[in-house]
Scaffold this motif. Sequence first.
Motif, mmCIF file in Angstrom:
data_model
loop_
_atom_site.group_PDB
_atom_site.id
_atom_site.type_symbol
_atom_site.label_atom_id
_atom_site.label_comp_id
_atom_site.label_asym_id
_atom_site.label_seq_id
_atom_site.Cartn_x
_atom_site.Cartn_y
_atom_site.Cartn_z
ATOM 1 N N ILE A 1 0.720 -1.375 -0.102
ATOM 2 C CA ILE A 1 -0.058 -0.318 -0.131
ATOM 3 C C ILE A 1 1.001 1.030 -0.369
ATOM 4 O O ILE A 1 0.516 1.849 -1.105
ATOM 5 N N SER A 2 2.427 1.291 0.667
ATOM 6 C CA SER A 2 2.886 2.607 1.238
ATOM 7 C C SER A 2 3.629 2.419 -0.546
ATOM 8 O O SER A 2 3.791 3.941 -0.557
ATOM 9 N N ALA A 3 3.772 1.815 -0.870
ATOM 10 C CA ALA A 3 4.733 1.814 -2.348
ATOM 11 C C ALA A 3 3.866 2.450 -3.681
ATOM 12 O O ALA A 3 4.447 3.376 -3.880
ATOM 13 N N PHE A 4 2.622 1.718 -3.386
ATOM 14 C CA PHE A 4 1.819 2.219 -4.227
ATOM 15 C C PHE A 4 1.435 3.591 -4.384
ATOM 16 O O PHE A 4 1.162 4.085 -5.565
ATOM 17 N N LEU A 5 1.094 4.180 -2.722
ATOM 18 C CA LEU A 5 0.263 5.085 -2.725
ATOM 19 C C LEU A 5 1.050 6.575 -2.161
ATOM 20 O O LEU A 5 0.392 7.532 -1.817
ATOM 21 N N VAL A 6 2.458 6.583 -1.614
ATOM 22 C CA VAL A 6 3.266 7.302 -0.775
ATOM 23 C C VAL A 6 3.034 7.803 -2.223
ATOM 24 O O VAL A 6 3.343 10.116 -1.437
ATOM 25 N N GLU A 7 3.732 7.816 -3.529
ATOM 26 C CA GLU A 7 3.623 9.190 -4.622
ATOM 27 C C GLU A 7 2.323 10.078 -4.981
ATOM 28 O O GLU A 7 1.439 10.907 -5.647
ATOM 29 N N LYS A 8 0.837 9.500 -4.406
ATOM 30 C CA LYS A 8 -0.317 9.984 -4.708
ATOM 31 C C LYS A 8 -0.763 10.606 -3.410
ATOM 32 O O LYS A 8 -1.592 11.572 -3.829
ATOM 33 N N VAL A 9 -0.837 10.070 -2.371
ATOM 34 C CA VAL A 9 -1.445 10.652 -1.361
ATOM 35 C C VAL A 9 -0.350 11.225 -0.157
ATOM 36 O O VAL A 9 -0.848 12.049 0.198
ATOM 37 N N GLY A 10 0.905 10.688 -0.174
ATOM 38 C CA GLY A 10 2.122 11.530 0.795
ATOM 39 C C GLY A 10 2.027 11.198 1.247
ATOM 40 O O GLY A 10 0.916 10.291 1.742
ATOM 41 N N TYR A 11 3.051 11.028 2.138
ATOM 42 C CA TYR A 11 3.090 10.870 4.044
ATOM 43 C C TYR A 11 1.914 10.385 4.904
ATOM 44 O O TYR A 11 1.628 9.739 5.728
#
Length: 430
Positions: free
Chosen positions: A167-177
């Motif tokens: 989840i972190s790998a796929f979403l980090v650039e989309k939703v941020g930290y």
Amino acid sequence: MINKLQHIFEHLFALKAHETVAFLGGFFTLFLVFCSYFMLRPVRETFGIAGGVDHLSWLFTATFCAMFLVVPIFGFISQKIKKTNLFIYSTLFCSLVMLGFTISLYYNSGNVWVGRAFFVWVSVYNLFVISLTWSFLAEVFTKEQAQRLFGPLSAGASLGGITGPLISAFLVEKVGYAGLLLISTALFLSTLFLWLFLVHWRSDFGRGKDMKQNLHTGTETEKEKSETYSGIWIGLKLIVQSPYLRQIAVYAIFTSAGTTFLYYAQARLVQATFSNPNEQTQFFSIMDAVVQTSSILIQMFVTARIAKKFGVTFLLVSLPVMMVILFGLLGIFYCFPILAIAMILRRVGEYALARPAREMLFSAVDENSRFSAKNAIDTFVYRGSDAFWGWIDTLMNNLVQPPVIMLLALILSCLWAISGKKIGKRYDEL
């Protein structure tokens, strides 16, 4: 259909008919707790590197010092409320703190001090929450049930460990930290429903069934005492008084040594290999996913069978023996590919073999030790050891080449294996 699925579960995991629902409850509790945590872990590692690898020792020391603030407060509160409510209040409190970090990172994600505070918080939160979760599961199941079920139950933790970093790998650039923290908090809060169910099951089919019979003949004071948590300071006292608990603490200290030396080597080589923070987060996420994927099948189908055939001692010794080999290779070939393989194998061995074995050790002690002493070891002993070995690594890094540090880690791993053999033998005698 339901009966057929239940029969499959009973056959695969050596479950008795009445244990299926509790197994699923424990499985998904671990899944949600670990999924929530492993969403945060890659972010924590990235913040640790962003603050400077040379400052990691200070972060580990700050984490240990934070224990001096948290432990007395936690110990005081835990003595005032029932254990069945302790997990609920701890979950709510941790969720509020995480929401605070969510807001801070949303408005200022590049603040190095917020990142450092988050690193310390997750390090403390990790040990408390995971230790409490396993303590409650040890409280739910009897010793005989724990030996059969803790291996397969650990697969829930690994499945969460796979899902969280993905989840972190796929979403980090989309939703941020900030977005990752918000999702993690929601997953963590959902464990409350499962815990309430497990408390109810325990009283009829688990450890609570025997406890009710014993408490029925006891005094009201004894009953109230059994329903509350004594605190970590009492746990430290129990460790000093009990040779068995001292041996578990020594095993934890050597476990920390192997982990810390490998962790520092990882931080230095990752910093040299990846310069972009998002790339670092994605690397840590992918590695976490690979580790958990490799662990889950071993936990579900192998760990319990190894424990039954070869005993807990084999599980405890297998990881340090493997680390002796891996540190030997790193001493000869100190490079990123070898280190990545070593990190994966070390963590697979931890989650699939050593960790379930350590949890089994506490199923053989009294109720107070299962909570107080276990939490003291999982928090105070571990974080104190992390800080100590971290400074040893930092000092040696300024004086000698990395292969020499790997040689020291190899020697400590030999002592770690000896410690595992001793505590395993003691467990078999109880």
